[in-house]
Motif scaffolding. Structure first.
Motif, PDB file in Angstrom:
ATOM      1  N   ALA A 149       0.811  -1.220   0.000  1.00  0.00           N
ATOM      2  CA  ALA A 149       0.000   0.000   0.000  1.00  0.00           C
ATOM      3  C   ALA A 149       0.844   1.268   0.000  1.00  0.00           C
ATOM      4  O   ALA A 149       0.339   2.349   0.231  1.00  0.00           O
ATOM      5  N   VAL A 150       2.122   1.126  -0.275  1.00  0.00           N
ATOM      6  CA  VAL A 150       3.013   2.284  -0.219  1.00  0.00           C
ATOM      7  C   VAL A 150       2.694   3.271  -1.336  1.00  0.00           C
ATOM      8  O   VAL A 150       2.472   2.880  -2.474  1.00  0.00           O
ATOM      9  N   GLN A 151       2.642   4.549  -0.971  1.00  0.00           N
ATOM     10  CA  GLN A 151       2.415   5.606  -1.948  1.00  0.00           C
ATOM     11  C   GLN A 151       3.723   6.352  -2.194  1.00  0.00           C
ATOM     12  O   GLN A 151       4.398   6.712  -1.241  1.00  0.00           O
ATOM     13  N   PRO A 152       4.053   6.588  -3.456  1.00  0.00           N
ATOM     14  CA  PRO A 152       5.258   7.377  -3.737  1.00  0.00           C
ATOM     15  C   PRO A 152       5.180   8.732  -3.064  1.00  0.00           C
ATOM     16  O   PRO A 152       4.098   9.318  -2.956  1.00  0.00           O
ATOM     17  N   LYS A 153       6.307   9.234  -2.622  1.00  0.00           N
ATOM     18  CA  LYS A 153       6.483  10.530  -1.959  1.00  0.00           C
ATOM     19  C   LYS A 153       6.037  10.527  -0.498  1.00  0.00           C
ATOM     20  O   LYS A 153       6.268  11.498   0.209  1.00  0.00           O
ATOM     21  N   ALA A 154       5.397   9.474  -0.056  1.00  0.00           N
ATOM     22  CA  ALA A 154       4.839   9.496   1.298  1.00  0.00           C
ATOM     23  C   ALA A 154       5.872   9.084   2.337  1.00  0.00           C
ATOM     24  O   ALA A 154       6.799   8.335   2.056  1.00  0.00           O
ATOM     25  N   TYR A 155       5.681   9.621   3.525  1.00  0.00           N
ATOM     26  CA  TYR A 155       6.391   9.107   4.695  1.00  0.00           C
ATOM     27  C   TYR A 155       5.500   8.063   5.348  1.00  0.00           C
ATOM     28  O   TYR A 155       4.287   8.235   5.432  1.00  0.00           O
ATOM     29  N   PHE A 156       6.089   7.000   5.816  1.00  0.00           N
ATOM     30  CA  PHE A 156       5.287   5.965   6.453  1.00  0.00           C
ATOM     31  C   PHE A 156       6.163   5.130   7.371  1.00  0.00           C
ATOM     32  O   PHE A 156       7.392   5.230   7.345  1.00  0.00           O
ATOM     33  N   ASP A 157       5.513   4.321   8.201  1.00  0.00           N
ATOM     34  CA  ASP A 157       6.240   3.383   9.058  1.00  0.00           C
ATOM     35  C   ASP A 157       6.112   2.000   8.444  1.00  0.00           C
ATOM     36  O   ASP A 157       5.021   1.602   8.034  1.00  0.00           O
ATOM     37  N   LEU A 158       7.210   1.294   8.393  1.00  0.00           N
ATOM     38  CA  LEU A 158       7.216  -0.035   7.774  1.00  0.00           C
ATOM     39  C   LEU A 158       7.582  -1.091   8.807  1.00  0.00           C
ATOM     40  O   LEU A 158       8.622  -0.996   9.464  1.00  0.00           O
ATOM     41  N   THR A 159       6.700  -2.076   8.947  1.00  0.00           N
ATOM     42  CA  THR A 159       6.992  -3.220   9.808  1.00  0.00           C
ATOM     43  C   THR A 159       7.487  -4.338   8.916  1.00  0.00           C
ATOM     44  O   THR A 159       6.808  -4.711   7.955  1.00  0.00           O
ATOM     45  N   CYS A 160       8.664  -4.839   9.192  1.00  0.00           N
ATOM     46  CA  CYS A 160       9.282  -5.738   8.218  1.00  0.00           C
ATOM     47  C   CYS A 160      10.311  -6.639   8.879  1.00  0.00           C
ATOM     48  O   CYS A 160      10.608  -6.511  10.059  1.00  0.00           O
ATOM     49  N   GLN A 161      10.832  -7.563   8.073  1.00  0.00           N
ATOM     50  CA  GLN A 161      11.918  -8.423   8.537  1.00  0.00           C
ATOM     51  C   GLN A 161      13.164  -8.119   7.728  1.00  0.00           C
ATOM     52  O   GLN A 161      13.102  -7.969   6.502  1.00  0.00           O
ATOM     53  N   LEU A 162      14.274  -8.033   8.418  1.00  0.00           N
ATOM     54  CA  LEU A 162      15.552  -7.797   7.751  1.00  0.00           C
ATOM     55  C   LEU A 162      16.068  -9.116   7.180  1.00  0.00           C
ATOM     56  O   LEU A 162      16.185 -10.116   7.892  1.00  0.00           O
TER      57      LEU A 162
END
Length: 485
Positions: free
Chosen positions: A157-170
């Motif tokens: 759901a990521v939008q270009p130019k947006a700031y957001f928090d990402l929950t993820c695995q490295l």
DNA sequence: GTTTAGGTTTAG
């Protein structure tokens, strides 16, 4: 002394703080930064809290050890702090930790278990604390406390130019230069945009060097800069992260130390810029947060097809932490014990269905956090065990299974290829041969209708160009839906 | 007995 009472803490309301006093407070987090290195000897956490008084109070916590800092993962979390000192800065009261400081944090979600997050070996917690946390949760739920802040967004759901928090695995990381580090991460969802891929020397990469093409499409390359490089250096591949205030930028990008030819330009790039503004930073999630990723991966119908089953990939889906201890059992023991039980197993993947996601109907029940994958095999009647399951909703599962749908459909279909009635299952069935008008009439009797067609003596789903589900007046395209009971 | 920061976007 022998009659000394257990210590009883009193908590100051946030609108009654007096400069110079040392107090204990409860509050709902409305802003926070991950701990960052100060110019002095300590890490510094910055947060803002509020309570029923609606007063918003900034707090600054200095601790040498990261584990002594508040374990905050998102706005809405509830903190309890002991021994903080009220002081005036810029004509406002702020709170700073003082001698004997301790902090405990709770999830702010109404109805969630009240589980204290702290590294303290012993801490006071009594029924009053339980009640206070629940009251703050209820109060916060009725307020618009942080409507405008960035939220956790999956890659899908990521939008270009947006700031957001990402929950993820490295999955892997590599230094790019002294001011920039590459983090290769995923969250189990597929970003609709083409992702920037940063090419680095294999010998500086930590973690898996290469991935299958399918998996590569799910991996986001995140570039972290300046002060975040030091944090990134300590991260181990496999760890679960929340990256705060990440920026997605579309278009050409340049990366220090890399020539433009090393980048595929015009792709979506992820940058964690230097500084800590807006809470920018990297937070390490505890083990029990892994479920967040597992369920999002499952809801997306995530499958992987790596030749080499990496330990990291394994970790993502198999090491679900369920919040309780459970012995691992063998698959044969699972089979013997029947339906409705929850087990832990560790097994090797031999084969999987579906190979293409649109061939599967994914039913995601948000209430029971259960994902059902109904595969093409089911429609072709090739298997009795038609449902690949995750989670714990035995009733629904049993009702589907007991019906032995593929068999029943085939039987009914041979008798009457126009309509199949099935009232107990959450799904009703509609078959080829009817007009849209007839189908609309059926809507009155059936909540959910999945159009299927006959080909080669079997039933099959239509391709993605047709709705896969009619529910009331709504038509669902793609292959996902939330079931509501 | 208390320095550090004191929310408020890099500019790659």
């Amino acid at each position: 002394l022998s009659s000394a009472k257990a210590p009883k803490y009193t908590y100051a309301k946030l609108d009654s703080l007096k400069a110079g006093s040392v107090v204990n407070v409860y509050g709902v987090v409305v802003f926070f930064k991950q701990p960052f290195k100060s110019r002095g000897t300590d890490f510094c956490s910055s947060l803002k809290i509020t309570d029923h008084s609606n007063e918003k109070i900034g707090c600054t916590i200095f601790c040498e050890k990261l584990e002594d800092h508040p374990k905050i993962f998102r706005n809405g979390d509830i903190v309890r702090m002991h021994r903080v000192k009220a002081q005036v800065f810029n004509k406002s009261i702020t709170l700073v930790n003082t001698f004997g400081f301790s902090v405990v944090t709770f999830d702010g979600v109404k109805g969630a278990p009240v589980e204290p997050r702290t590294s303290s070996r012993s801490f006071h917690f009594d029924p009053d604390d339980q009640r206070t946390v629940e009251e703050l949760r209820s109060w916060a739920a009725s307020q618009a406390l942080f409507a405008s802040v960035t939220s956790t967004v999956p890659l899908s759901a990521v939008q270009p130019k947006a700031y957001f928090d990402l929950t993820c695995q490295l999955l892997a990381k590599a230094p790019v230069d002294t001011t920039c580090t590459l983090l290769r991460v995923w969250d189990g969802t597929r970003c609709p945009h083409t992702l920037l891929k940063v090419i680095v020397e294999p010998h500086v990469t930590e973690g898996q060097l290469s991935f299958s093409k399918e998996r590569e499409n799910l991996i986001a390359d995140v570039l972290v800069y300046d002060n975040h490089v030091e944090v990134a250096r300590k991260l181990k591949p496999g760890v679960f992260l929340r990256i705060y205030n990440l920026r997605a930028i579309a278009g050409s990008s340049t990366v220090p130390g890399l020539t433009r030819s090393q980048l595929q330009v015009d792709h979506l790039a992820f940058h964690l810029h230097g500084g800590t503004s807006y809470g920018r930073g990297i937070g390490i999630l505890p083990d029990n947060k892994k479920n967040v990723i597992c369920s999002s991966a499952a809801a997306e119908g995530w499958m992987f097809n790596d030749e080499h089953f990496s330990s990291v990939g394994w970790c993502l889906c198999s090491e679900r932490s369920c919040g309780h201890d459970m012995q691992k059992v063998t698959l044969s023991e699972v089979k013997r014990s029947g339906l409705g039980r929850v087990h832990h197993v560790r097994a090797q993947l031999k084969a999987y269905e579906p190979h293409r996601l649109h061939e599967a109907l994914k039913l995601y029940c948000s209430k029971s956090l259960t994902v059902y994958l109904l595969t093409q095999l089911m429609f072709e009647g090739k298997t009795k065990d038609v449902i690949l399951l995750m989670g714990n909703n035995p009733q629904l599962l049993e009702s589907i299974k007991a019906k032995n749908i593929s068999k029943e459909i085939s039987r009914l279909w041979s008798r009457n290829p126009s309509i199949i009635k099935s009232t107990k299952t959450p799904i009703s069935w509609y078959l080829t041969g009817s007009t849209l008008e007839e189908m609309c009439q059926l809507m009155a009797s059936y909540q959910n209708i999945i159009p299927v067609r006959a080909s080669g003596g079997h039933l099959s789903l239509f391709d993605l160009s047709a709705p896969f589900l009619f529910r009331g007046r709504k038509r669902y395209y793609g292959s996902e839906i939330n079931l509501t009971h």
